[in-house]
Write a protein that holds these residues in place. Structure first.
Motif, mmCIF file in Angstrom:
data_model
loop_
_atom_site.group_PDB
_atom_site.id
_atom_site.type_symbol
_atom_site.label_atom_id
_atom_site.label_comp_id
_atom_site.label_asym_id
_atom_site.label_seq_id
_atom_site.Cartn_x
_atom_site.Cartn_y
_atom_site.Cartn_z
ATOM 1 N N GLY A 190 0.847 -1.218 0.074
ATOM 2 C CA GLY A 190 -0.029 0.054 0.095
ATOM 3 C C GLY A 190 0.728 1.294 0.057
ATOM 4 N N VAL A 191 2.129 1.021 0.170
ATOM 5 C CA VAL A 191 2.945 2.459 0.260
ATOM 6 C C VAL A 191 3.931 2.339 -1.009
ATOM 7 C CG1 VAL A 191 4.753 3.518 1.409
ATOM 8 C CG2 VAL A 191 2.990 2.676 2.769
ATOM 9 N N SER A 192 3.797 3.096 -1.919
ATOM 10 C CA SER A 192 4.482 3.194 -3.259
ATOM 11 C C SER A 192 5.992 3.523 -2.986
ATOM 12 C CB SER A 192 4.195 3.940 -4.431
ATOM 13 O OG SER A 192 4.216 5.248 -3.877
ATOM 14 N N VAL A 193 6.671 2.913 -3.930
ATOM 15 C CA VAL A 193 8.460 3.493 -3.806
ATOM 16 C C VAL A 193 8.511 4.928 -3.709
ATOM 17 C CG1 VAL A 193 10.518 3.160 -4.982
ATOM 18 C CG2 VAL A 193 9.194 1.227 -4.891
ATOM 19 N N THR A 194 7.714 5.491 -4.662
ATOM 20 C CA THR A 194 7.859 7.076 -4.527
ATOM 21 C C THR A 194 7.335 7.638 -3.387
ATOM 22 O OG1 THR A 194 7.344 6.959 -7.201
ATOM 23 C CG2 THR A 194 7.274 8.890 -5.939
ATOM 24 N N ASN A 195 6.290 7.270 -3.028
ATOM 25 C CA ASN A 195 5.701 7.842 -1.576
ATOM 26 C C ASN A 195 6.729 7.493 -0.418
ATOM 27 O OD1 ASN A 195 3.554 8.970 -2.804
ATOM 28 N ND2 ASN A 195 2.242 7.345 -2.289
ATOM 29 N N PHE A 196 7.006 6.445 -0.574
ATOM 30 C CA PHE A 196 8.198 6.200 0.580
ATOM 31 C C PHE A 196 9.537 7.092 0.519
ATOM 32 C CE2 PHE A 196 11.775 3.637 2.198
ATOM 33 C CZ PHE A 196 11.433 3.565 3.650
ATOM 34 N N ILE A 197 9.895 7.220 -0.722
ATOM 35 C CA ILE A 197 11.228 8.114 -0.914
ATOM 36 C C ILE A 197 10.773 9.548 -0.534
ATOM 37 C CG2 ILE A 197 12.375 8.908 -2.648
ATOM 38 C CD1 ILE A 197 13.579 6.202 -1.651
ATOM 39 N N LYS A 198 9.705 9.839 -0.775
ATOM 40 C CA LYS A 198 9.154 11.186 -0.662
ATOM 41 C C LYS A 198 9.202 11.459 0.917
ATOM 42 C CE LYS A 198 6.313 12.158 -4.804
ATOM 43 N NZ LYS A 198 5.109 12.632 -5.215
ATOM 44 N N THR A 199 8.652 10.593 1.710
ATOM 45 C CA THR A 199 8.497 10.819 3.030
ATOM 46 C C THR A 199 9.998 10.912 3.690
ATOM 47 O OG1 THR A 199 6.155 9.752 2.979
ATOM 48 C CG2 THR A 199 7.213 9.861 4.981
ATOM 49 N N SER A 200 10.668 9.846 3.137
ATOM 50 C CA SER A 200 11.884 9.737 3.856
ATOM 51 C C SER A 200 12.860 10.949 3.671
ATOM 52 C CB SER A 200 12.778 8.529 3.332
ATOM 53 O OG SER A 200 12.026 7.458 3.181
ATOM 54 N N ASN A 254 15.958 -1.321 -5.670
ATOM 55 C CA ASN A 254 15.396 -0.620 -4.946
ATOM 56 C C ASN A 254 15.992 0.334 -3.593
ATOM 57 O OD1 ASN A 254 12.983 0.981 -3.875
ATOM 58 N ND2 ASN A 254 12.618 -0.269 -2.355
ATOM 59 N N GLU A 255 16.930 -0.547 -2.980
ATOM 60 C CA GLU A 255 17.523 0.052 -1.860
ATOM 61 C C GLU A 255 18.751 0.893 -2.373
ATOM 62 O OE1 GLU A 255 18.560 -2.682 1.443
ATOM 63 O OE2 GLU A 255 16.675 -1.819 1.946
ATOM 64 N N ILE A 256 19.296 0.708 -3.473
ATOM 65 C CA ILE A 256 20.390 1.600 -4.149
ATOM 66 C C ILE A 256 19.471 2.852 -4.762
ATOM 67 C CG2 ILE A 256 22.154 1.701 -5.789
ATOM 68 C CD1 ILE A 256 22.664 -0.137 -3.314
ATOM 69 N N PHE A 257 18.286 2.572 -5.034
ATOM 70 C CA PHE A 257 17.776 3.785 -5.454
ATOM 71 C C PHE A 257 17.296 4.691 -4.219
ATOM 72 C CE2 PHE A 257 13.510 5.867 -6.282
ATOM 73 C CZ PHE A 257 13.670 6.942 -7.187
ATOM 74 N N GLN A 258 17.016 4.122 -3.124
ATOM 75 C CA GLN A 258 16.975 4.878 -1.973
ATOM 76 C C GLN A 258 18.046 5.707 -1.589
ATOM 77 O OE1 GLN A 258 14.931 2.376 1.428
ATOM 78 N NE2 GLN A 258 13.792 1.348 -0.114
ATOM 79 N N MET A 259 19.021 4.878 -1.593
ATOM 80 C CA MET A 259 20.722 5.419 -1.441
ATOM 81 C C MET A 259 20.781 6.596 -2.294
ATOM 82 S SD MET A 259 24.165 3.727 -1.739
ATOM 83 C CE MET A 259 25.501 4.194 -2.108
ATOM 84 N N ALA A 260 20.534 6.537 -3.463
ATOM 85 C CA ALA A 260 20.917 7.384 -4.490
ATOM 86 C C ALA A 260 19.939 8.821 -4.167
ATOM 87 C CB ALA A 260 20.341 7.262 -5.873
#
Length: 254
Positions: free
Chosen positions: A92-102, A154-160
């Protein structure tokens, strides 16, 4: 960047780390290798602030600041990033929304306002292209139904996106085929620069063919028993760890 002094730690009264000393400077890539149960993942978890472990002695400094008493969130806001061995699914939490929140939580912790939407969109587009990530991927629920390679990418994308000062990759090569390993490693290589540092924790030398370390450390029985350049990883691949055990025993005798 990171300075660890005489770090001792335990879990459920069992001592795991027995006096770790480690210095990582900005712009450097360090690799920690060692057999199962040596304390590698424990070390990464403690640097990140995992409260399941008890630090009984020692200090951890990030850019000269003692973070030993900081929470997981505080360390993340200071620039510590941990890539998990087994990333969790968040339906229910998209990759994009997770990143925005972080990103916005980190900005808030550092006294900044939320990143403007158009600026966020540009950054997401830039980093996803850098890591060869399909746009459809970004709308999927975080890690839900992802393959092992997709989770790691995805984790490397979060890191980026987060641009941490210290990135800790805890066995990020676990379960990856050669193609996925290459893509993840290429992403890490593109993101490292003179202002950040990378700590790679791995069992295998193969990852270090792609992410070239400046220093390799061997962790055994809760201590760093040997350090060297990238050639040490090849030696370990060829000889295993028994020869190092013999060296340690001989040095203790003398």
């Amino acid at each position: 960047m990171l300075s660890i002094k005489n770090l001792h730690a335990s879990v459920e009264d069992k001592e795991i780390l027995k006096g770790i000393n480690l210095q990582i400077n900005a712009g450097e890539v360090h690799a920690i290798m060692g057999p199962n149960g040596a304390g590698k993942s424990t070390l990464s978890s403690i640097i990140a602030g995992n409260e399941n472990y008890t630090v009984t002695d020692g200090e951890i400094f990030l850019e000269g600041e003692d973070i030993s008493e900081f929470s997981v969130e505080e360390r993340a806001h200071k620039g510590v990033f941990l890539s998990f061995q087994y990333p969790v699914e968040i339906p229910g939490v998209s990759v994009t929304n997770f990143i925005k929140t972080s990103i916005n939580e980190t900005r808030k912790a550092n006294g900044k306002e939320d990143m403007p939407a158009n600026e966020m969109l540009k950054l997401i587009r830039k980093k996803s292209e850098l890591l060869e990530i399909d746009r459809k991927f970004l709308s999927r629920s975080l890690n839900e139904g992802f393959s092992g390679g997709e989770k790691k990418r995805n984790e490397i994308f979060q890191m980026a996106m987060l641009e941490p000062k210290l990135a800790i990759l805890d066995e990020t090569d676990s379960g990856l085929d050669i193609d996925a390993l290459r893509i993840v490693a290429n992403g890490v290589n593109k993101l490292k620069n003179e202002n950040n540092a990378v700590l790679v924790i791995t069992h295998y030398q193969r990852l270090l063919d792609y992410i070239i370390p400046d220093f390799v450390h061997v962790l055994m029985d809760g201590k760093i028993v040997k350090s060297g350049g990238k050639e040490l990883a090849y030696e370990l691949e060829e000889k295993g760890y028994d020869w190092i055990k013999s060296e340690v025993v001989e040095s203790q005798k003398s």
